[in-house]
Design an enzyme around this catalytic site. Structure first.
Site, PDB file in Angstrom:
ATOM      1  N   THR A   1     143.240  65.163  38.542  1.00 16.30           N
ATOM      2  CA  THR A   1     144.604  64.886  38.081  1.00 16.30           C
ATOM      3  C   THR A   1     145.135  66.051  37.236  1.00 16.30           C
ATOM      4  OG1 THR A   1     144.145  62.518  38.114  1.00 16.30           O
ATOM      5  CG2 THR A   1     146.015  63.234  36.779  1.00 16.30           C
TER       6      THR A   1
ATOM      7  N   ASN B   1     143.057  60.241  50.764  1.00 15.97           N
ATOM      8  CA  ASN B   1     141.978  59.476  50.143  1.00 15.97           C
ATOM      9  C   ASN B   1     141.796  58.097  50.762  1.00 15.97           C
ATOM     10  OD1 ASN B   1     144.562  59.712  48.632  1.00 15.97           O
ATOM     11  ND2 ASN B   1     143.808  57.914  47.555  1.00 15.97           N
TER      12      ASN B   1
ATOM     13  N   GLY C   1     135.122  67.006  40.246  1.00 15.21           N
ATOM     14  CA  GLY C   1     133.664  66.913  40.269  1.00 15.21           C
ATOM     15  C   GLY C   1     133.123  65.584  40.779  1.00 15.21           C
ATOM     16  N   HIS C   2     133.736  64.475  40.312  1.00 11.61           N
ATOM     17  CA  HIS C   2     133.094  63.183  40.592  1.00 11.61           C
ATOM     18  C   HIS C   2     133.248  62.719  42.042  1.00 11.61           C
ATOM     19  CE1 HIS C   2     136.537  60.171  40.356  1.00 11.61           C
ATOM     20  NE2 HIS C   2     137.128  61.236  39.860  1.00 11.61           N
TER      21      HIS C   2
ATOM     22  N   CYS D   1     147.036  45.815  42.758  1.00  9.81           N
ATOM     23  CA  CYS D   1     147.704  44.715  42.090  1.00  9.81           C
ATOM     24  C   CYS D   1     148.640  45.282  41.027  1.00  9.81           C
ATOM     25  CB  CYS D   1     146.666  43.816  41.430  1.00  9.81           C
ATOM     26  SG  CYS D   1     147.339  42.244  40.972  1.00  9.81           S
TER      27      CYS D   1
HETATM   28  N1  PLP Z   1     143.767  63.434  44.378  1.00 12.28           N
HETATM   29  C1  PLP Z   1     143.139  62.650  45.272  1.00 12.28           C
HETATM   30  C2  PLP Z   1     143.411  62.829  46.728  1.00 12.28           C
HETATM   31  C3  PLP Z   1     142.239  61.681  44.835  1.00 12.28           C
HETATM   32  O1  PLP Z   1     141.611  60.898  45.727  1.00 12.28           O
HETATM   33  C4  PLP Z   1     142.002  61.550  43.449  1.00 12.28           C
HETATM   34  C5  PLP Z   1     141.095  60.491  42.935  1.00 12.28           C
HETATM   35  O2  PLP Z   1     140.895  59.480  43.577  1.00 12.28           O
HETATM   36  C6  PLP Z   1     142.671  62.406  42.559  1.00 12.28           C
HETATM   37  C7  PLP Z   1     143.547  63.333  43.062  1.00 12.28           C
HETATM   38  C8  PLP Z   1     142.443  62.313  41.079  1.00 12.28           C
HETATM   39  O3  PLP Z   1     141.218  62.892  40.723  1.00 12.28           O
HETATM   40  P1  PLP Z   1     140.530  62.542  39.298  1.00 12.28           P
HETATM   41  O4  PLP Z   1     140.035  61.143  39.412  1.00 12.28           O
HETATM   42  O5  PLP Z   1     139.446  63.542  39.156  1.00 12.28           O
HETATM   43  O6  PLP Z   1     141.597  62.709  38.287  1.00 12.28           O
END
Ligand code: PLP
Length: 385
Positions: free
Chosen positions: A72, A150, A199-200, A324
């Site tokens: 983010t 995602n 990273g996660h 939700c």
């Molecule tokens: N962009 C995409 C496509 C994502 O899937 C996500 C998290 O699900 C993010 C950005 C945000 O990443 P973070 O959780 O590291 O802020």
């Protein structure tokens, strides 16, 4: 009961090798990399090594990597940092299916006088190319389009889009949070100016991310304060996180190709069996052009949340396309943008796998899914008996 984790697009397990690399940085090597003493200086070397590992996975130069706190933050930095660097231009082009880390930022910028164009997509989740070509003009400051979605895993033709943006003199950013670690990247051969990763999502810990900034790209810092990251991102570095991200990138560079073949086989087995054994369900998104680990399936006339709860009873973790919000169940903005009917969008489930999943887990889920769907259909007021 052992947990079966099919929610790897939400977050991933930290790899043991990553954890081992991070461990000494909490209680032994805890110095501040900005300190003058040797104790802090050795930490600086760890960060330099991690930067090389991240750059290595992307085939980029280490000087092009800025560490951040998450995907983010990388997205916010790319968007706001570009707009601040080109203040005379007022238009942003993005898509209707971006993650909120991009979409919410763009929509907020509309309140500050920016024109935001959200490109549409078709039923398979593919981008409207002609609309994109038509919309890029002299007032465009930035095109920001995700690498892979995602929710559906659909991959956009990012190199082609980057080429188009560059040919028109417009900065191009891609949110590659779901792509990095799952598909190969070669940024030395690409026109991508800015790329976000987290990273996660690739077996490193939460709370660390990176932004690739191509040499020569104009970008104002988003976080102001100290001189860390060569003045491009202030704030004392999350050293264990950065070292973990570096190791995760090294592992991904080494193993992803082979692992992905296995993950794709498992995903295809799970998806194929569900589509065959559960009547009234359909795949969402382009079958071929998507991430190897992701499957998004709609089940007509049943709620995604109900399926999730029943899966949960069997220890199976997945996710649904609904969120939700303010007491009402809103179907996913991605599926709605694709034109998936309301009743199907409501009953969508995302399975996202990783290298830690096994065939046994897939077989167990295949055994349980028809039972769950049949049970819920019997309860559905929309199904005529
Ligand atoms: N962009 C995409 C496509 C994502 O899937 C996500 C998290 O699900 C993010 C950005 C945000 O990443 P973070 O959780 O590291 O802020």
């Amino acid at each position: 009961m052992k947990t079966i984790y099919f929610d790897n697009n939400a977050t991933t397990k930290v790899a043991e090798e990553v954890l081992e690399e991070m461990r000494p940085l909490f209680c032994e090597l805890y110095g501040n990399p900005s300190s003058m003493h040797t104790f802090g200086g050795q930490i600086g070397r760890k960060i330099r090594h991690a930067r090389e590992q991240v750059a290595g996975l992307l085939a980029s130069d280490p000087s092009e990597i800025i560490f951040t706190s998450c995907g983010t933050e990388s997205d916010n930095t790319a968007i706001k940092g570009t707009l601040a660097a080109v203040p005379d231009k007022r238009k942003i082009i993005t898509t209707r299916v971006e993650h909120p880390a991009v979409l919410t930022v763009c929509r907020e910028l509309e309140n500050h006088g920016y024109t935001v164009v959200e490109l549409g997509i078709d039923r398979q989740g593919r981008l409207d190319w002609h609309q994109l070509e038509k919309q890029i003009d002299d007032d465009t400051a930035l095109v920001t389009i995700m690498y892979a979605n995602n929710e559906t895993g659909v991959i956009f033709p990012i190199d082609k889009i980057a080429e188009l943006a560059t040919s028109k003199g417009v900065v191009f950013h891609t949110d590659a949070v779901q792509g990095v670690g799952k598909i190969p990247f070669n940024l030395s051969k690409s026109n991508i100016d800015l790329l976000s990763l987290s990273g996660h999502k690739l077996h490193a810990p939460k709370g660390v991310g990176a932004l690739y900034v191509k040499k020569g790209t104009r970008l104002s810092p988003f976080m102001l304060g100290g001189h860390q990251e060569a003045g491009r991102r202030a704030g004392t570095e999350n050293v264990p996180g950065i070292v973990g991200l570096g190791k995760a990138c090294e592992l991904a560079a080494k193993n992803t190709k082979e692992e992905n073949k296995r993950v794709k086989c498992l995903r295809d087995k799970l998806e194929g069996a569900i589509l065959e054994k559960c009547p009234g369900c359909q795949l969402n998104g382009d079958k071929d052009n998507r991430l190897p680990n992701t499957s998004n399936i709609s089940f007509e006339y049943i709620e995604g949340e109900a399926i999730l709860l029943m899966l949960d009873k069997y220890g199976i973790c997945a996710s649904s396309g609904s969120a939700c919000t303010s007491g009402s169940l809103e179907p996913s903005h991605v599926l709605r943008a694709m034109g998936v009917p309301f009743t199907a969008a409501h009953g969508s489930i995302r399975f996202s796998l990783s290298r830690y999943n096994t065939e046994k887990e897939v077989d167990y889920t295949i055994e349980k899914m028809p039972e769950i769907v049949n049970k819920l259909r019997q309860l559905s007021p929309f199904v005529t008996k």
